[in-house]
Design a protein around this motif. Structure first.
Motif, PDB file in Angstrom:
ATOM      1  N   ASP A  92     -24.759  75.815  29.854  1.00 13.44           N
ATOM      2  CA  ASP A  92     -25.594  77.001  30.060  1.00 13.44           C
ATOM      3  C   ASP A  92     -27.089  76.676  29.977  1.00 13.44           C
ATOM      4  OD1 ASP A  92     -25.903  76.482  27.398  1.00 13.44           O
ATOM      5  OD2 ASP A  92     -24.963  78.328  26.693  1.00 13.44           O
ATOM      6  N   GLY A  93     -27.431  75.382  29.838  1.00 13.91           N
ATOM      7  CA  GLY A  93     -28.828  74.962  29.866  1.00 13.91           C
ATOM      8  C   GLY A  93     -29.511  74.896  28.520  1.00 13.91           C
ATOM      9  N   ASN A  94     -28.811  75.200  27.433  1.00 17.05           N
ATOM     10  CA  ASN A  94     -29.422  75.152  26.103  1.00 17.05           C
ATOM     11  C   ASN A  94     -29.415  73.721  25.556  1.00 17.05           C
ATOM     12  OD1 ASN A  94     -30.035  77.944  25.630  1.00 17.05           O
ATOM     13  ND2 ASN A  94     -27.840  78.319  25.475  1.00 17.05           N
ATOM     14  N   ASN A  95     -30.447  73.393  24.795  1.00 23.95           N
ATOM     15  CA  ASN A  95     -30.597  72.047  24.234  1.00 23.95           C
ATOM     16  C   ASN A  95     -30.395  72.068  22.722  1.00 23.95           C
ATOM     17  OD1 ASN A  95     -31.422  70.554  26.658  1.00 23.95           O
ATOM     18  ND2 ASN A  95     -33.194  71.926  26.601  1.00 23.95           N
ATOM     19  N   TYR A  96     -29.736  71.035  22.211  1.00 21.07           N
ATOM     20  CA  TYR A  96     -29.425  70.930  20.798  1.00 21.07           C
ATOM     21  C   TYR A  96     -29.659  69.501  20.334  1.00 21.07           C
ATOM     22  CZ  TYR A  96     -26.561  75.000  22.144  1.00 21.07           C
ATOM     23  OH  TYR A  96     -26.126  76.186  22.659  1.00 21.07           O
ATOM     24  N   LEU A  97     -29.788  69.356  19.019  1.00 17.24           N
ATOM     25  CA  LEU A  97     -29.609  68.069  18.358  1.00 17.24           C
ATOM     26  C   LEU A  97     -28.353  68.200  17.512  1.00 17.24           C
ATOM     27  CD1 LEU A  97     -33.197  67.121  17.108  1.00 17.24           C
ATOM     28  CD2 LEU A  97     -31.890  66.021  18.924  1.00 17.24           C
ATOM     29  N   MET A  98     -27.473  67.198  17.536  1.00 19.41           N
ATOM     30  CA  MET A  98     -26.236  67.298  16.760  1.00 19.41           C
ATOM     31  C   MET A  98     -25.670  65.914  16.475  1.00 19.41           C
ATOM     32  SD  MET A  98     -23.789  68.844  19.767  1.00 19.41           S
ATOM     33  CE  MET A  98     -22.334  68.786  18.722  1.00 19.41           C
ATOM     34  N   THR A  99     -24.903  65.838  15.408  1.00 16.39           N
ATOM     35  CA  THR A  99     -24.249  64.588  15.052  1.00 16.39           C
ATOM     36  C   THR A  99     -22.950  64.438  15.837  1.00 16.39           C
ATOM     37  OG1 THR A  99     -23.139  65.684  13.201  1.00 16.39           O
ATOM     38  CG2 THR A  99     -25.216  64.554  12.738  1.00 16.39           C
ATOM     39  N   ASP A 100     -22.628  63.213  16.188  1.00 10.53           N
ATOM     40  CA  ASP A 100     -21.364  62.929  16.874  1.00 10.53           C
ATOM     41  C   ASP A 100     -20.310  62.615  15.822  1.00 10.53           C
ATOM     42  OD1 ASP A 100     -19.412  62.344  18.705  1.00 10.53           O
ATOM     43  OD2 ASP A 100     -20.189  60.358  19.219  1.00 10.53           O
ATOM     44  N   SER A 101     -19.833  63.664  15.147  1.00 13.51           N
ATOM     45  CA  SER A 101     -18.943  63.460  14.011  1.00 13.51           C
ATOM     46  C   SER A 101     -18.048  64.682  13.841  1.00 13.51           C
ATOM     47  CB  SER A 101     -19.755  63.231  12.730  1.00 13.51           C
ATOM     48  OG  SER A 101     -20.628  64.328  12.503  1.00 13.51           O
ATOM     49  N   THR A 102     -17.152  64.588  12.883  1.00 13.22           N
ATOM     50  CA  THR A 102     -16.282  65.701  12.539  1.00 13.22           C
ATOM     51  C   THR A 102     -16.446  66.024  11.063  1.00 13.22           C
ATOM     52  OG1 THR A 102     -14.387  64.313  11.932  1.00 13.22           O
ATOM     53  CG2 THR A 102     -14.610  64.925  14.264  1.00 13.22           C
ATOM     54  N   LEU A 103     -15.860  67.127  10.653  1.00 15.03           N
ATOM     55  CA  LEU A 103     -15.946  67.525   9.257  1.00 15.03           C
ATOM     56  C   LEU A 103     -15.275  66.506   8.347  1.00 15.03           C
ATOM     57  CD1 LEU A 103     -17.002  69.868   7.515  1.00 15.03           C
ATOM     58  CD2 LEU A 103     -14.729  70.892   7.667  1.00 15.03           C
ATOM     59  N   ASP A 104     -14.242  65.861   8.830  1.00 15.84           N
ATOM     60  CA  ASP A 104     -13.507  64.885   8.018  1.00 15.84           C
ATOM     61  C   ASP A 104     -14.283  63.584   7.846  1.00 15.84           C
ATOM     62  OD1 ASP A 104     -11.382  66.597   7.642  1.00 15.84           O
ATOM     63  OD2 ASP A 104     -10.333  65.910   9.429  1.00 15.84           O
ATOM     64  N   ASP A 105     -15.281  63.328   8.727  1.00 11.17           N
ATOM     65  CA  ASP A 105     -16.084  62.102   8.609  1.00 11.17           C
ATOM     66  C   ASP A 105     -17.185  62.320   7.559  1.00 11.17           C
ATOM     67  OD1 ASP A 105     -14.520  60.939  10.565  1.00 11.17           O
ATOM     68  OD2 ASP A 105     -15.826  61.610  12.184  1.00 11.17           O
ATOM     69  N   GLU A 106     -18.402  62.453   8.018  1.00 10.40           N
ATOM     70  CA  GLU A 106     -19.532  62.671   7.116  1.00 10.40           C
ATOM     71  C   GLU A 106     -20.006  64.116   7.134  1.00 10.40           C
ATOM     72  OE1 GLU A 106     -20.609  60.445   5.100  1.00 10.40           O
ATOM     73  OE2 GLU A 106     -19.332  58.852   5.870  1.00 10.40           O
ATOM     74  N   GLY A 107     -19.377  64.934   7.979  1.00  5.00           N
ATOM     75  CA  GLY A 107     -19.836  66.304   8.147  1.00  5.00           C
ATOM     76  C   GLY A 107     -20.476  66.482   9.518  1.00  5.00           C
ATOM     77  N   ILE A 108     -20.842  67.715   9.845  1.00  8.72           N
ATOM     78  CA  ILE A 108     -21.395  68.052  11.159  1.00  8.72           C
ATOM     79  C   ILE A 108     -22.747  68.723  10.970  1.00  8.72           C
ATOM     80  CG2 ILE A 108     -20.938  69.203  13.355  1.00  8.72           C
ATOM     81  CD1 ILE A 108     -18.017  69.501  12.436  1.00  8.72           C
ATOM     82  N   GLU A 109     -23.723  68.325  11.773  1.00  5.25           N
ATOM     83  CA  GLU A 109     -25.033  68.967  11.790  1.00  5.25           C
ATOM     84  C   GLU A 109     -25.366  69.408  13.214  1.00  5.25           C
ATOM     85  OE1 GLU A 109     -28.337  67.396   9.637  1.00  5.25           O
ATOM     86  OE2 GLU A 109     -27.093  65.964   8.519  1.00  5.25           O
ATOM     87  N   VAL A 110     -25.882  70.613  13.354  1.00  2.60           N
ATOM     88  CA  VAL A 110     -26.336  71.138  14.641  1.00  2.60           C
ATOM     89  C   VAL A 110     -27.701  71.782  14.429  1.00  2.60           C
ATOM     90  CG1 VAL A 110     -25.938  72.815  16.482  1.00  2.60           C
ATOM     91  CG2 VAL A 110     -24.009  71.523  15.544  1.00  2.60           C
ATOM     92  N   GLN A 111     -28.641  71.457  15.298  1.00  2.00           N
ATOM     93  CA  GLN A 111     -29.984  72.050  15.240  1.00  2.00           C
ATOM     94  C   GLN A 111     -30.336  72.624  16.607  1.00  2.00           C
ATOM     95  OE1 GLN A 111     -33.853  69.734  14.353  1.00  2.00           O
ATOM     96  NE2 GLN A 111     -33.266  70.604  12.366  1.00  2.00           N
ATOM     97  N   TYR A 112     -30.901  73.811  16.609  1.00  2.00           N
ATOM     98  CA  TYR A 112     -31.098  74.569  17.849  1.00  2.00           C
ATOM     99  C   TYR A 112     -32.361  75.422  17.713  1.00  2.00           C
ATOM    100  CZ  TYR A 112     -29.899  78.178  21.393  1.00  2.00           C
ATOM    101  OH  TYR A 112     -29.902  79.047  22.459  1.00  2.00           O
ATOM    102  N   TRP A 113     -33.199  75.444  18.743  1.00  2.00           N
ATOM    103  CA  TRP A 113     -34.370  76.316  18.727  1.00  2.00           C
ATOM    104  C   TRP A 113     -34.309  77.225  19.950  1.00  2.00           C
ATOM    105  CZ3 TRP A 113     -34.096  71.192  18.115  1.00  2.00           C
ATOM    106  CH2 TRP A 113     -34.502  70.349  19.142  1.00  2.00           C
ATOM    107  N   PRO A 114     -33.708  78.413  19.786  1.00  2.00           N
ATOM    108  CA  PRO A 114     -33.410  79.271  20.939  1.00  2.00           C
ATOM    109  C   PRO A 114     -34.611  79.971  21.536  1.00  2.00           C
ATOM    110  CG  PRO A 114     -32.767  80.336  18.891  1.00  2.00           C
ATOM    111  CD  PRO A 114     -33.207  78.956  18.526  1.00  2.00           C
TER     112      PRO A 114
END
Length: 402
Positions: A340-362
């Motif tokens: 849909d054209g939105n941009n994010y920063l995020m980790t390539d991981s799962t909750l079972d690994d080190e956890g998940i981070e997502v950053q978004y400026w809408p």
């Protein structure tokens, strides 16, 4: 086992205290204030130590954040008063310490961590929560200012030795970690009580709301002229935004609303999370936000009994005040562009690994960061990156109006 955890904690404190205390002194120029900073940092570390991978870097990061503000120690029985007409603070004894206080704070941090603590640029960047490329510039600017009138400070060895010699002898004496352990236990108990109080208040409010909103019998209609409704005063009208009490009321209401939004995406059945809370640091409440200079507010959600998964959500006025993506879980954040054209920063991981981070400026003026991770053993909530992306896209996530 609690006993093993306490032994590990005391070992960490005994190992790291000399560096942490000296760093706090060089940052503040006041050995009394430095000791207060160190006490609070180590007390808070007791709470977080099981989830910390690099205690030294985490302690330094906490020192840097704590040393720039006034420190309140929860175990002090009475408020501390400062005599306005009393004697002035004694000047710092060593010229290098006085010169450090003249530097902008981030330059001061960068040069102390490099020249005294011996940290590489990557770890300094983690402490400052800034890109690695910013660190060499901060160090060069600080070194140039310190060398003005002191050409010997251009030598790495001479500068490091001068910083070492500036540490007061009273701060070089060995102190057992037993006192820090006692403070840490007390602070941990205090926060568990606060978490339990939040849950209790939520239950009471739910009971009151149920009592008030569910009628016991059908109301009898009454005839009469229609009267226009009277608008009830909003929180901004009913309290002074310049007061800390008013800000606390606004912050509690905002956190309650944002928790409801978060739960609607991650726990729609309401069966997992049992409360929300926060720590007393700038990751959760930046004083600059309330003065209109930009900042960030945050909270974390948890399951009080037997839960492993915690969710941290922060909304900042700009990228400058947002937590750096990847720092919390010690991972690399990658740019991602959705269909849909939105941009994010995020980790390539799962909750079972080190956890998940997502950053978004809408909207271009606010940055939303959400972090989900398992912090202890217990029941795990099934959360994916897709769930966090849907959450940060919710238009109801926003900062309170100042």
């Amino acid at each position: 086992m609690p006993a093993i955890r306490d032994q590990e904690y005391v070992a960490v404190v005994d190992r790291e205290r000399p560096l942490i205390e000296a760093t706090a002194y060089l940052l503040t120029g006041d050995h009394v204030q430095a000791e207060r900073v160190v006490q609070l940092v180590f007390a808070e570390l007791y709470w977080r130590l099981p989830r910390v991978r690099h205690p030294q870097v985490e302690a330094l990061r906490s020192v840097v954040q704590t040393a720039r503000r006034s420190v309140w120690l929860p175990w002090e029985p009475h408020k501390r008063f400062e005599l306005i007409d009393g004697p002035p603070r004694l000047p710092v004894a060593e010229p290098i310490v006085a010169d450090l206080q003249m530097l902008p704070y981030e330059q001061r941090v960068a040069v102390i961590l490099e020249a005294y603590a011996g940290l590489p640029a990557a770890q300094i960047a983690k402490v400052l929560e800034r890109p690695v490329g910013h660190v060499p510039l901060l160090v060069r600017q600080a070194r140039a200012a310190l060398a003005a009138g002191h050409p010997e400070r251009t030598s790495d060895e001479a500068l490091a030795q001068e910083l070492k010699d500036a540490i007061p002898h009273v701060m070089r004496e060995y102190l057992s970690g037993a006192a820090d352990l006692a403070h840490g236990r007390r602070l941990a108990r205090r926060r568990w009580i606060q978490r339990g109080s939040v849950v209790l208040v939520a239950v009471v409010l739910l009971v009151v709301a149920t009592t008030l909103l569910v009628p016991t019998r059908k109301p009898v209609p009454q005839a009469g002229p229609s009267v226009p409704p009277i608008a009830s005063p909003s929180s901004s009208q009913s309290c002074d935004r310049a007061s800390a009490t008013c800000n606390g009321q606004i912050l509690l209401k905002w956190r309650s609303e944002m928790v409801e939004v978060t739960a609607s995406h991650l726990d729609p059945s309401g069966k997992y999370f049992s409360g929300f809370g926060y720590f007393y640091d700038s990751r959760y409440d930046m004083p600059s936000f309330w003065s209109g200079r930009g900042g960030a507010l945050a909270f974390q959600m948890f399951r009080l009994k037997g839960g492993a998964t915690e969710v941290y959500l922060q909304i900042a006025t700009s990228q400058r005040f947002a937590v750096r993506c990847g720092v919390t879980t010690d991972q690399e954040c990658l740019p991602f562009r959705s269909m849909d054209g939105n941009n994010y920063l995020m980790t390539d991981s799962t909750l079972d690994d080190e956890g998940i981070e997502v950053q978004y400026w809408p909207r271009g003026d606010e940055v939303i960061t959400v972090i989900a991770r398992n912090t202890q053993r217990g029941q795990i909530l099934d959360i994916t990156s897709g769930d966090l992306i849907k959450l940060v896209q919710d238009d109801r996530l926003h900062l309170p109006k100042r």
